[in-house]
Write a protein that holds these residues in place. Structure first.
Motif, PDB file in Angstrom:
ATOM      1  N   GLY A 116      59.151 -19.519 -13.402  1.00 29.74           N
ATOM      2  CA  GLY A 116      57.930 -20.228 -13.741  1.00 29.74           C
ATOM      3  C   GLY A 116      57.485 -21.222 -12.685  1.00 29.74           C
ATOM      4  N   LEU A 117      57.918 -21.008 -11.439  1.00 31.78           N
ATOM      5  CA  LEU A 117      57.543 -21.913 -10.353  1.00 31.78           C
ATOM      6  C   LEU A 117      56.208 -21.485  -9.750  1.00 31.78           C
ATOM      7  CD1 LEU A 117      61.004 -22.291  -8.555  1.00 31.78           C
ATOM      8  CD2 LEU A 117      59.958 -23.846 -10.216  1.00 31.78           C
ATOM      9  N   SER A 118      55.488 -22.455  -9.209  1.00 33.01           N
ATOM     10  CA  SER A 118      54.206 -22.181  -8.556  1.00 33.01           C
ATOM     11  C   SER A 118      54.397 -22.183  -7.042  1.00 33.01           C
ATOM     12  CB  SER A 118      53.171 -23.240  -8.953  1.00 33.01           C
ATOM     13  OG  SER A 118      51.972 -23.045  -8.227  1.00 33.01           O
ATOM     14  N   TYR A 119      53.880 -21.125  -6.393  1.00 30.17           N
ATOM     15  CA  TYR A 119      53.992 -21.002  -4.935  1.00 30.17           C
ATOM     16  C   TYR A 119      52.609 -21.070  -4.270  1.00 30.17           C
ATOM     17  CZ  TYR A 119      58.677 -19.446  -6.121  1.00 30.17           C
ATOM     18  OH  TYR A 119      59.971 -19.389  -6.619  1.00 30.17           O
ATOM     19  N   GLU A 120      51.662 -21.621  -4.984  1.00 32.63           N
ATOM     20  CA  GLU A 120      50.314 -21.725  -4.437  1.00 32.63           C
ATOM     21  C   GLU A 120      50.242 -22.700  -3.270  1.00 32.63           C
ATOM     22  OE1 GLU A 120      47.670 -22.694  -7.584  1.00 32.63           O
ATOM     23  OE2 GLU A 120      47.898 -20.774  -8.634  1.00 32.63           O
ATOM     24  N   LEU A 121      50.951 -23.821  -3.365  1.00 29.50           N
ATOM     25  CA  LEU A 121      50.933 -24.793  -2.267  1.00 29.50           C
ATOM     26  C   LEU A 121      51.547 -24.204  -1.003  1.00 29.50           C
ATOM     27  CD1 LEU A 121      50.365 -27.587  -1.147  1.00 29.50           C
ATOM     28  CD2 LEU A 121      52.553 -28.363  -2.115  1.00 29.50           C
ATOM     29  N   LEU A 122      52.641 -23.481  -1.156  1.00 31.12           N
ATOM     30  CA  LEU A 122      53.263 -22.825  -0.005  1.00 31.12           C
ATOM     31  C   LEU A 122      52.304 -21.820   0.620  1.00 31.12           C
ATOM     32  CD1 LEU A 122      55.683 -22.248   1.815  1.00 31.12           C
ATOM     33  CD2 LEU A 122      56.516 -20.654   0.071  1.00 31.12           C
ATOM     34  N   ARG A 123      51.613 -21.072  -0.216  1.00 29.59           N
ATOM     35  CA  ARG A 123      50.638 -20.106   0.297  1.00 29.59           C
ATOM     36  C   ARG A 123      49.514 -20.796   1.065  1.00 29.59           C
ATOM     37  NH1 ARG A 123      46.958 -17.911  -4.224  1.00 29.59           N
ATOM     38  NH2 ARG A 123      46.320 -20.083  -3.956  1.00 29.59           N
ATOM     39  N   ASP A 124      49.000 -21.901   0.513  1.00 29.41           N
ATOM     40  CA  ASP A 124      47.895 -22.608   1.170  1.00 29.41           C
ATOM     41  C   ASP A 124      48.325 -23.225   2.494  1.00 29.41           C
ATOM     42  OD1 ASP A 124      46.407 -21.904  -1.030  1.00 29.41           O
ATOM     43  OD2 ASP A 124      46.622 -23.858  -2.031  1.00 29.41           O
ATOM     44  N   LEU A 125      49.541 -23.741   2.562  1.00 30.03           N
ATOM     45  CA  LEU A 125      50.034 -24.332   3.816  1.00 30.03           C
ATOM     46  C   LEU A 125      50.209 -23.268   4.890  1.00 30.03           C
ATOM     47  CD1 LEU A 125      52.672 -26.844   2.387  1.00 30.03           C
ATOM     48  CD2 LEU A 125      50.477 -27.412   3.443  1.00 30.03           C
ATOM     49  N   LEU A 126      50.740 -22.135   4.517  1.00 28.60           N
ATOM     50  CA  LEU A 126      50.910 -21.051   5.487  1.00 28.60           C
ATOM     51  C   LEU A 126      49.564 -20.501   5.934  1.00 28.60           C
ATOM     52  CD1 LEU A 126      53.905 -19.157   3.842  1.00 28.60           C
ATOM     53  CD2 LEU A 126      53.942 -20.424   6.005  1.00 28.60           C
ATOM     54  N   GLU A 127      48.624 -20.410   5.014  1.00 26.11           N
ATOM     55  CA  GLU A 127      47.290 -19.923   5.361  1.00 26.11           C
ATOM     56  C   GLU A 127      46.588 -20.873   6.315  1.00 26.11           C
ATOM     57  OE1 GLU A 127      43.237 -18.331   3.090  1.00 26.11           O
ATOM     58  OE2 GLU A 127      44.855 -19.306   1.967  1.00 26.11           O
ATOM     59  N   ALA A 128      46.834 -22.177   6.164  1.00 21.88           N
ATOM     60  CA  ALA A 128      46.213 -23.178   7.037  1.00 21.88           C
ATOM     61  C   ALA A 128      46.957 -23.349   8.352  1.00 21.88           C
ATOM     62  CB  ALA A 128      46.138 -24.522   6.307  1.00 21.88           C
ATOM     63  N   GLY A 129      48.107 -22.685   8.520  1.00 19.84           N
ATOM     64  CA  GLY A 129      48.876 -22.809   9.756  1.00 19.84           C
ATOM     65  C   GLY A 129      49.694 -24.082   9.834  1.00 19.84           C
ATOM     66  N   GLU A 130      49.948 -24.719   8.705  1.00 18.87           N
ATOM     67  CA  GLU A 130      50.790 -25.925   8.661  1.00 18.87           C
ATOM     68  C   GLU A 130      52.243 -25.483   8.519  1.00 18.87           C
ATOM     69  OE1 GLU A 130      49.812 -28.931   9.092  1.00 18.87           O
ATOM     70  OE2 GLU A 130      47.629 -28.747   8.943  1.00 18.87           O
ATOM     71  N   TRP A 131      52.835 -25.051   9.634  1.00 25.44           N
ATOM     72  CA  TRP A 131      54.153 -24.434   9.596  1.00 25.44           C
ATOM     73  C   TRP A 131      55.254 -25.433   9.234  1.00 25.44           C
ATOM     74  CZ3 TRP A 131      53.440 -19.439   9.525  1.00 25.44           C
ATOM     75  CH2 TRP A 131      52.354 -18.887  10.206  1.00 25.44           C
ATOM     76  N   GLU A 132      55.198 -26.633   9.749  1.00 24.39           N
ATOM     77  CA  GLU A 132      56.246 -27.611   9.451  1.00 24.39           C
ATOM     78  C   GLU A 132      56.197 -28.032   7.985  1.00 24.39           C
ATOM     79  OE1 GLU A 132      58.078 -31.814  11.240  1.00 24.39           O
ATOM     80  OE2 GLU A 132      56.212 -30.983  12.024  1.00 24.39           O
ATOM     81  N   LYS A 133      55.002 -28.275   7.450  1.00 27.93           N
ATOM     82  CA  LYS A 133      54.869 -28.637   6.039  1.00 27.93           C
ATOM     83  C   LYS A 133      55.266 -27.465   5.142  1.00 27.93           C
ATOM     84  CE  LYS A 133      51.187 -32.047   6.747  1.00 27.93           C
ATOM     85  NZ  LYS A 133      49.797 -32.437   6.415  1.00 27.93           N
ATOM     86  N   ALA A 134      54.971 -26.261   5.589  1.00 27.54           N
ATOM     87  CA  ALA A 134      55.378 -25.085   4.825  1.00 27.54           C
ATOM     88  C   ALA A 134      56.897 -24.957   4.798  1.00 27.54           C
ATOM     89  CB  ALA A 134      54.750 -23.824   5.425  1.00 27.54           C
ATOM     90  N   ASP A 135      57.568 -25.341   5.880  1.00 26.03           N
ATOM     91  CA  ASP A 135      59.028 -25.313   5.900  1.00 26.03           C
ATOM     92  C   ASP A 135      59.603 -26.345   4.930  1.00 26.03           C
ATOM     93  OD1 ASP A 135      61.594 -24.430   7.261  1.00 26.03           O
ATOM     94  OD2 ASP A 135      61.651 -26.585   7.668  1.00 26.03           O
ATOM     95  N   ASP A 136      58.994 -27.506   4.887  1.00 32.61           N
ATOM     96  CA  ASP A 136      59.442 -28.531   3.922  1.00 32.61           C
ATOM     97  C   ASP A 136      59.243 -28.039   2.491  1.00 32.61           C
ATOM     98  OD1 ASP A 136      60.045 -30.164   6.063  1.00 32.61           O
ATOM     99  OD2 ASP A 136      58.129 -31.254   5.982  1.00 32.61           O
ATOM    100  N   GLU A 137      58.117 -27.391   2.218  1.00 30.03           N
ATOM    101  CA  GLU A 137      57.847 -26.874   0.871  1.00 30.03           C
ATOM    102  C   GLU A 137      58.826 -25.761   0.517  1.00 30.03           C
ATOM    103  OE1 GLU A 137      55.894 -26.399  -2.823  1.00 30.03           O
ATOM    104  OE2 GLU A 137      55.981 -28.018  -1.351  1.00 30.03           O
ATOM    105  N   THR A 138      59.201 -24.949   1.492  1.00 28.33           N
ATOM    106  CA  THR A 138      60.177 -23.882   1.244  1.00 28.33           C
ATOM    107  C   THR A 138      61.534 -24.468   0.885  1.00 28.33           C
ATOM    108  OG1 THR A 138      59.010 -22.444   2.807  1.00 28.33           O
ATOM    109  CG2 THR A 138      61.275 -21.852   2.254  1.00 28.33           C
ATOM    110  N   ARG A 139      61.944 -25.501   1.569  1.00 26.86           N
ATOM    111  CA  ARG A 139      63.220 -26.161   1.267  1.00 26.86           C
ATOM    112  C   ARG A 139      63.208 -26.742  -0.150  1.00 26.86           C
ATOM    113  NH1 ARG A 139      63.614 -28.185   5.547  1.00 26.86           N
ATOM    114  NH2 ARG A 139      62.458 -30.134   5.303  1.00 26.86           N
TER     115      ARG A 139
END
Length: 288
Positions: free
Chosen positions: A129-152
């Motif tokens: 039941g987790l949401s991965y929308e924020l991770l998707r939006d960060l990757l789509e925007a090219g925010e790779w470092e923030k996406a890595d933090d969200e993945t962790r």
């Protein structure tokens, strides 16, 4: 004397008249000849001119026809353009682009469609039941470092309440994470990086290095220098799309090789074995 003189005068007069008439006839004959000669000459000149004009006209028509044939053979030569070249077509080639201007559906078209191919939409599945929308939006925007933090952060949430309380994951907790959630995270990284980043990409590099950690870390550029010293997190890592293949995400390198190995050996990233088709034929089944 009177009569003789009269006769002589008559004879002389008649001779004079005859002579005058002859002179007149001669004069009129010469005039006719003079007037006929110019008429004949004018007619001959006109006839010759007409003949010459006909010849000239025919010559011009022939020459014009030859010129048109040459122009049809070489339509670009008269305009000063380059001569036509004979194009040798390979077997199985597409000729549509030569006539109607449409691009070929062969190699060229494949390259264009591949270069303009949009990022495939990833279905955000989650058994927790987790949401991965924020991770998707960060990757789509090219925010790779923030996406890595969200993945962790998502990996800790997947591991359960105990992992959230301590702020990190035990390697023994990885096997309890649902495959759907790990695959969703991996698909997002792979899709938006065009196959350069993600857990599945890292596993391929790990298997290629024969699961030797030193070779694997060199392969994904997690070490540096002659002594293969680990890069300092987070400043010495690269958060760009042109980083080495498999460089991201970095979550697994923070807790040692046991956590990383547990993620790589998770059933979510196991390659599906192809079913072998049985080719054996029973002898009794063959009847001639």
């Amino acid at each position: 004397r009177g009569r003789g003189e009269k006769r002589r005068c008559r004879v002389e007069c008649s001779c004079f008249v005859r002579g005058a008439q002859e002179d007149l006839d001669r004069a009129s004959g010469r005039t006719r000849e003079r007037t006929m000669k110019p008429m004949r000459t004018t007619f001959q000149v006109q006839q010759r001119a007409a003949t010459a004009a006909t010849v000239v006209t025919r010559t011009g028509v022939v020459a014009r026809g030859q010129q048109q044939q040459q122009q049809q053979r070489l339509p670009l030569a008269s305009a000063g353009a380059r001569p036509l070249r004979v194009v040798k077509m390979r077997a199985g080639s597409d000729l549509s682009s030569l006539f109607d201007g449409t691009p070929s559906s062969k190699k060229g078209g494949a390259k264009d469609s591949k270069s303009e191919e949009a990022v495939k939409e990833v279905e955000l599945k989650s058994e927790l039941g987790l949401s991965y929308e924020l991770l998707r939006d960060l990757l789509e925007a090219g925010e790779w470092e923030k996406a890595d933090d969200e993945t962790r952060l998502k990996l800790i949430q997947m591991a359960g309440p105990d992992a959230e309380a301590r702020g990190w994951v035990y390697f023994t907790e990885v096997k309890e994470i649902p495959a759907a959630d790990l695959q969703t995270v991996d698909n997002l990284w792979s899709s938006y990086s065009k196959g350069r980043f993600g857990y599945s990409v890292q596993k391929k590099a790990w298997v290629k290095s024969r699961k030797v950690w030193t070779k694997f870390f060199q392969e994904i550029d997690w070490v540096q220098g002659e002594n293969n010293a680990y890069r300092k997190w987070p400043m010495e890592f690269f958060y760009t799309p042109d980083a080495k293949k498999g460089h991201l995400p970095l979550t697994n390198c923070l807790r040692g090789t046991q956590l990383f190995q547990a993620v790589m050996e998770h059933p979510a990233f196991e390659e599906k074995k192809k079913k072998k088709i049985s080719t054996s034929i029973e002898k009794d089944s063959l009847k001639i």
